[in-house]
Design a protein around this motif. Structure first.
Motif, mmCIF file in Angstrom:
data_model
loop_
_atom_site.group_PDB
_atom_site.id
_atom_site.type_symbol
_atom_site.label_atom_id
_atom_site.label_comp_id
_atom_site.label_asym_id
_atom_site.label_seq_id
_atom_site.Cartn_x
_atom_site.Cartn_y
_atom_site.Cartn_z
ATOM 1 N N LEU A 179 -0.501 -4.934 -0.263
ATOM 2 C CA LEU A 179 -0.148 -3.523 -0.435
ATOM 3 C C LEU A 179 -1.026 -2.633 0.444
ATOM 4 O O LEU A 179 -0.540 -1.702 1.095
ATOM 5 C CB LEU A 179 -0.299 -3.135 -1.903
ATOM 6 C CG LEU A 179 0.046 -1.698 -2.273
ATOM 7 C CD1 LEU A 179 1.528 -1.441 -2.076
ATOM 8 C CD2 LEU A 179 -0.358 -1.416 -3.715
ATOM 9 N N HIS A 180 -2.317 -2.931 0.487
ATOM 10 C CA HIS A 180 -3.220 -2.145 1.324
ATOM 11 C C HIS A 180 -2.847 -2.260 2.796
ATOM 12 O O HIS A 180 -2.865 -1.280 3.540
ATOM 13 C CB HIS A 180 -4.666 -2.587 1.107
ATOM 14 C CG HIS A 180 -5.645 -1.829 1.939
ATOM 15 N ND1 HIS A 180 -6.349 -2.403 2.979
ATOM 16 C CD2 HIS A 180 -6.020 -0.520 1.920
ATOM 17 C CE1 HIS A 180 -7.118 -1.495 3.543
ATOM 18 N NE2 HIS A 180 -6.945 -0.347 2.930
ATOM 19 N N GLN A 181 -2.477 -3.467 3.214
ATOM 20 C CA GLN A 181 -2.070 -3.664 4.612
ATOM 21 C C GLN A 181 -0.815 -2.871 4.943
ATOM 22 O O GLN A 181 -0.700 -2.288 6.023
ATOM 23 C CB GLN A 181 -1.841 -5.156 4.864
ATOM 24 C CG GLN A 181 -3.116 -5.989 4.834
ATOM 25 C CD GLN A 181 -2.843 -7.484 4.802
ATOM 26 O OE1 GLN A 181 -1.703 -7.920 4.956
ATOM 27 N NE2 GLN A 181 -3.874 -8.273 4.583
ATOM 28 N N ARG A 182 0.124 -2.807 4.008
ATOM 29 C CA ARG A 182 1.377 -2.093 4.254
ATOM 30 C C ARG A 182 1.194 -0.583 4.243
ATOM 31 O O ARG A 182 1.749 0.130 5.081
ATOM 32 C CB ARG A 182 2.414 -2.482 3.194
ATOM 33 C CG ARG A 182 2.934 -3.906 3.289
ATOM 34 C CD ARG A 182 3.755 -4.241 2.063
ATOM 35 N NE ARG A 182 4.113 -5.651 2.008
ATOM 36 C CZ ARG A 182 4.416 -6.299 0.891
ATOM 37 N NH1 ARG A 182 4.389 -5.664 -0.272
ATOM 38 N NH2 ARG A 182 4.745 -7.566 0.919
ATOM 39 N N LEU A 183 0.423 -0.096 3.266
ATOM 40 C CA LEU A 183 0.280 1.361 3.112
ATOM 41 C C LEU A 183 -0.809 1.938 4.015
ATOM 42 O O LEU A 183 -0.737 3.106 4.403
ATOM 43 C CB LEU A 183 -0.049 1.705 1.652
ATOM 44 C CG LEU A 183 0.998 1.350 0.593
ATOM 45 C CD1 LEU A 183 0.478 1.735 -0.788
ATOM 46 C CD2 LEU A 183 2.321 2.052 0.868
ATOM 47 N N GLY A 184 -1.828 1.140 4.305
ATOM 48 C CA GLY A 184 -2.957 1.651 5.076
ATOM 49 C C GLY A 184 -3.683 2.768 4.364
ATOM 50 O O GLY A 184 -4.307 3.633 4.987
ATOM 51 N N ALA A 185 -3.616 2.765 3.029
ATOM 52 C CA ALA A 185 -4.173 3.865 2.235
ATOM 53 C C ALA A 185 -5.652 3.649 1.934
ATOM 54 O O ALA A 185 -6.144 2.511 1.906
ATOM 55 C CB ALA A 185 -3.404 4.003 0.926
ATOM 56 N N THR A 186 -6.378 4.751 1.702
ATOM 57 C CA THR A 186 -7.757 4.679 1.244
ATOM 58 C C THR A 186 -7.755 4.194 -0.199
ATOM 59 O O THR A 186 -7.032 4.733 -1.036
ATOM 60 C CB THR A 186 -8.426 6.063 1.331
ATOM 61 O OG1 THR A 186 -8.317 6.544 2.669
ATOM 62 C CG2 THR A 186 -9.894 5.985 0.928
ATOM 63 N N MET A 187 -8.555 3.176 -0.494
ATOM 64 C CA MET A 187 -8.582 2.620 -1.845
ATOM 65 C C MET A 187 -10.017 2.372 -2.283
ATOM 66 O O MET A 187 -10.832 1.877 -1.505
ATOM 67 C CB MET A 187 -7.803 1.295 -1.904
ATOM 68 C CG MET A 187 -6.313 1.439 -1.658
ATOM 69 S SD MET A 187 -5.434 -0.143 -1.840
ATOM 70 C CE MET A 187 -3.711 0.408 -1.628
#
Length: 341
Positions: A179-187
């Motif tokens: 999910l992080h790879q797809r969204l590129g969002a700060t987590m």
């Protein structure tokens, strides 16, 4: 994506100082994991960022905007907790769309957003089901989907996998990484499980008693721990710690100022030629298929762990000679700080 900055952030409950003062910057699209034992302040720090707790001092900036005095909704962050907190009487679709409905987003936009996120999380075929009809992993995916549809500037995960069994934890860990790879969002992700931290993080923040002990990439912390606390917390099985001079023998790699040395289980070997560094007696052998763990006692009673090949010839009660990979030995001073990092 967002840049999150913590500047001298403090939190106290009366006379109890939980977070003495933290300075930290989390970059655009970075996956940062707060890790530490129970009571280390990791969840409190996350809740301060999210606005669920008020700071005692310092400031929190999101994309250059001071949000210290703002409530959770005004910070545009999304939270995912260990409790799924789904509405039991609502369908998956209704659970995921609820926040958008409250925000009075147009109905067609809600439908489009929910279906896009459902496809991303492989929930499309579950949209009309109720939470009671879902597995634990599916419920957690719904909780994550509910956060994604809001299109937050960053995601906060607070022990999201704690309620899942071991197999589901591995599965969901992979899902969150993808999910992080797809969204590129700060987590920002909080866990007490150092395996989760090592496998998910771009950068790990190790906390103890509300103080940052070290930040860095997983391999940096594993190979170059800043102190004894990080050395023993990161890695499973944990690093072996021994006196720098054991039974009158100067341990390999230990400088004159070293009081302790650390050596990871995989960097100790059974010396078949009898050379090595120390005599030991095998107390317990665990054969796990891919690895064999031998727990051996030294003459002074110290018990250390050796990670050996699967076919290692180690038997309980056997007297052996062990050696250290000298270039992999870590030295620590009297204050527990690493020497020569």
């Amino acid at each position: 994506m967002a840049v999150i900055e913590l500047k001298s952030v403090r939190k106290s409950f009366g006379a109890l100082n939980i977070i003495p003062g933290v300075d930290l910057t989390i970059g655009h699209g970075e996956f940062v994991v707060f890790v530490g034992p129970s009571g280390s302040g990791k969840s409190t720090l996350l809740r301060l960022v999210a606005g669920l707790e008020e700071t005692t001092g310092g400031s929190i900036m999101i994309d250059g905007r001071d949000v210290t005095a703002l409530g959770p909704a005004e910070r545009e962050l999304a939270m995912v907790f260990q409790s799924y907190a789904l509405y039991p009487h609502k369908t998956v679709r209704a659970n995921m769309s609820f926040a958008l409905e409250v925000a009075k987003v147009p109905r067609e936009e809600i439908r489009r957003q929910v279906e896009k996120v459902a496809a991303l999380l492989q929930l499309t075929h579950l949209l009309e089901r109720k939470p009671r009809e879902l597995s634990g992993g599916q419920r957690q995916r719904v909780a994550i989907g509910r956060a994604i549809v809001r299109e937050p500037v960053a995601f906060m995960f607070d022990e999201p996998l704690s309620n899942l069994d071991a197999a589901l934890r591995v599965e969901m860990r992979l899902e969150i990484a993808k999910l992080h790879q797809r969204l590129g969002a700060t987590m920002i992700y909080v866990t007490h499980d150092q395996t989760e931290a090592m496998t998910l993080a771009d950068r790990i923040v190790v906390l103890d008693k509300g103080i940052i002990q070290q930040t860095g990439s997983p391999l940096d912390l594993y190979e170059r721990p800043a102190n004894l606390f990080v050395a023993q917390f990161i890695g499973s099985p944990k690093m072996n710690i021994l006196p720098a001079r054991l039974g009158g023998i100067s341990m390999p790699g230990a400088s004159g100022e070293a009081t302790h040395i650390g050596i990871r289980p995989e960097d100790i070997y059974i010396a078949e030629d009898g050379k090595g560094h120390l005599d030991a007696k095998v107390e317990v052998v665990e054969r796990l298929g891919s690895d064999t763990f031998a727990y051996v006692a030294l003459k002074d009673g110290d018990l250390i762990t050796i990670r050996a090949p699967r076919d290692a010839a180690a038997a309980v009660g056997q007297q052996i000679r062990i050696g250290f990979q000298e270039n992999r030995v870590h030295a620590f001073d009297a204050h527990g700080m690493a020497i020569g990092r």
